[in-house]
Each structure stands twice: as structure tokens, then as C-alpha cells.
Design an enzyme around this catalytic site. Sequence first.
Site, short mmCIF file in Angstrom:
data_model
loop_
_atom_site.label_atom_id
_atom_site.label_comp_id
_atom_site.label_asym_id
_atom_site.label_seq_id
_atom_site.Cartn_x
_atom_site.Cartn_y
_atom_site.Cartn_z
NE ARG A 196 2.11 -0.52 0.02
CZ ARG A 196 1.93 -0.90 -1.47
NH1 ARG A 196 0.93 -0.44 -2.77
NH2 ARG A 196 2.69 -2.51 -1.51
N GLY A 197 4.18 2.09 -1.26
CA GLY A 197 5.36 1.49 -2.44
C GLY A 197 5.65 2.67 -3.51
NE ARG A 249 7.77 2.82 4.57
CZ ARG A 249 6.82 1.52 3.94
NH1 ARG A 249 6.30 2.15 3.26
NH2 ARG A 249 7.53 0.40 3.88
CG ASP A 267 10.30 -0.48 -1.84
OD1 ASP A 267 9.71 -1.52 -2.41
OD2 ASP A 267 10.04 0.46 -1.01
CE LYS A 283 6.69 -4.62 1.99
NZ LYS A 283 7.03 -3.73 3.62
O1 MRU Z 1 6.23 -1.55 2.50
P1 MRU Z 1 5.72 -1.47 1.31
O2 MRU Z 1 4.31 -1.39 0.80
O3 MRU Z 1 5.87 -0.04 0.87
O4 MRU Z 1 6.67 -1.78 -0.05
C1 MRU Z 1 6.17 -2.16 -1.22
C2 MRU Z 1 7.07 -2.79 -2.22
O5 MRU Z 1 8.77 -3.60 -1.23
C3 MRU Z 1 7.07 -2.97 -3.67
O6 MRU Z 1 7.69 -4.52 -4.13
C4 MRU Z 1 8.44 -1.89 -4.14
O7 MRU Z 1 7.83 -0.76 -3.12
C5 MRU Z 1 7.78 -1.61 -5.31
S1 MRU Z 1 6.30 -1.29 -5.88
C6 MRU Z 1 5.96 -0.47 -7.42
#
Ligand code: MRU
Length: 341
Positions: A55-56, A95, A234, A245
Amino acid sequence: MLTKENLLYDSIRPVTWQDNGVLLLDQRLLPDEEVYLHIDNTQALYDAIRDMAVRGAPAIGIAAAYGAVLASQEAYDSDFNSTFNEKLDFLRSARPTAINLSNALNAARKVNNQKENLLSWAHKWLEDDILANKMMGQLGGALIKQGSTVVTHCNAGALATGGYGTALGVVRWAYQHNLIKRIYFGETRPWNQGARLTRWEFEQEKISANLLIDSAMASNMKQGNVDWVIVGADSICLNGDIANKIGTYSLAVLAKYHGVKLMIVAPTTTIDLSAESGDDILIEQRSANEVLSNASDTKNINVLNPSFDITPVSLISAIVTEKGVIESPNASKMKTFIASI
Ligand code: MRU
């Protein structure tokens, strides 16, 4: 304590290619267990992205880049182009909000689809991400004055990227340069990216930091002399609105109210050229089971679990990318910046 040995510590690699497949550090099990998954087909990769083993946004993009290699392997025995594109579209649907996923797959389509070409392109996608993070660490770090207190949210660290991290890369760089007095980070309910993953990264690197429940951030900001909220993204829209997030928007509003600056740290692979503003971003809704331990037992209760929110550009003090920093961003500065990259 930082030592000379861990000053440049940067060994966390959540996504790599090994033995003809994608090797993922399973983020569902951290911080309790460090287990690697070996993924050798697009269906398993789709599941790993959807179920958040990886994730991320940048890390998902890198996994997808290697996924294109798997897709090419699976497409050889059929009408290559249509099967390859179908499999890329399938991966893309895992996603919806992390635009790095789409951007990586769009870039993969442009590569000459021989497996070797795709593999070396995917390796470069990973290497470029790590380099971008290190560049952003310096550029964002340069905005931080000595003795600053910072807040971060979710996990925008090495685990969310190819390595080093975006927002946490800035925090790491500033910490290593003795600019940071105190770090606060939120749990990030319901999935606990902060309490589990950011905590794990800080522990790995012996960085001293303070974990708070998300709802304590307001009173903490009131008392805490916070200088910066530093988060990832994102998706960055053409007008400078960002998706990140869930809870980022709350932090942004709190920051504005308390006179705290908000830094968004994300590589240019997070720019969504098809989104004029945050209104164009599709927000992923996730399962009720992430919020309730047993969602099937509930009666007359609907669970809302949006995974992301939109922070309008008017609340952002700086957007840091590897190609430059946009201070006090707005639509016109974004347009000039995007035209220059
Ligand atoms: O649901 P996730 O854990 O994939 O969400 C991640 C985030 O919102 C991060 O802040 C974003 O992807 C930036 S990561 C470098």
C-alpha cells in the site's frame, strides 16, 4: 540515538523483483511479523494490492510496474496486445484513488513489450522513485527551521514507496540534520498505518517520536507549538488540490486554524493530468470490516469507510516534488510547474 551507522539507514525495500516474481513485504502483518510474499501472477498481485499487502501510492505504482512484466508473461500465448491491456486494466481496478497505479500502467503500455524491456523499465521505475524521495527529502527538509515540531499522518515512509519515503523522507532528512525537536504521528484509524507502519519505521531507525490517537491531534496542535504538518499524497490535481489518507483534510483545517504550515510531499508520478480539481478524484470506499470487528453482527447501522479525502489547494503551504517546490500553490503556479517538467 542516531549513530554514524544508521544516519543513512535506508534499507527498507517493500517491493522488489526476485526469482521471476514480485517480492512484497506483507504490510498487513507489520509490526509483529516481517513476512515476504512472492507473487508470480497478475491475479495474486491484484489481490495483494486490493488487500493492502502492498500500500502507499508510489509502492502500489512500483508493484504495478512489475505487474506489467507478469502481464506480458501471461499474454504471450494469446493475442498479446488485447490480453496485455486487459490485464493492465484489471490491475488498475485494484485501488482507485492512488494515481501512481494508473500512471505506472500507462507508462508500461508505452514500453516495447518484450519482457526484458519491461523488466528493465520497471527496475528503473523503482530506482527513480527512491531517487525522487531522496531529492524531496532535501528539498522539503530545507523548508524546516531548526527546533521545529512536526506532525505526520498515515505512513508516507519507505513502506509506502520504493524506499526512503515521501513525507517521512522529509522528516527523516530533517531529523538527521538535527532540525526537528519533536515528531507527532497519528494512529490513522481504521487501518492503523501510523500506529503500525510509521511506528515500525521510526523504531527501525531509532527515531524518537510520539504516537497519538487521531482525535487528539486538535488539542495537541492547540498546545503543541507545531510548525509543520507533513504528509504524502495519492493524487495531485491540476489545480493543486490533493487526495490523501482520510484525516488529512481534518489536519489541514486544524493547521490553518492554528497557524501551522502544511507540506505535501509527493513525486511527479502522483500528478493526475486528468483531474482538474479534487472533484474529479474517485475516493475509494473500503469494507465495514475495517471499522468494526464483526460487521455482519450490526443491525440498522451503515458503516462509512472512505479511505481518502481531498484537501483543497487553499490550505496547502507547499507542494514538494523531486522536480521542485511549489510554495503557496494555486492553479496558475501548478500549470507553470507542470509545463516545466
Ligand atoms: O491506504 P493506503 O495505506 O495505501 O494510503 C496511503 C496514503 O494515503 C499515503 O499517505 C499516500 O499514499 C502517500 S505515500 C508516500
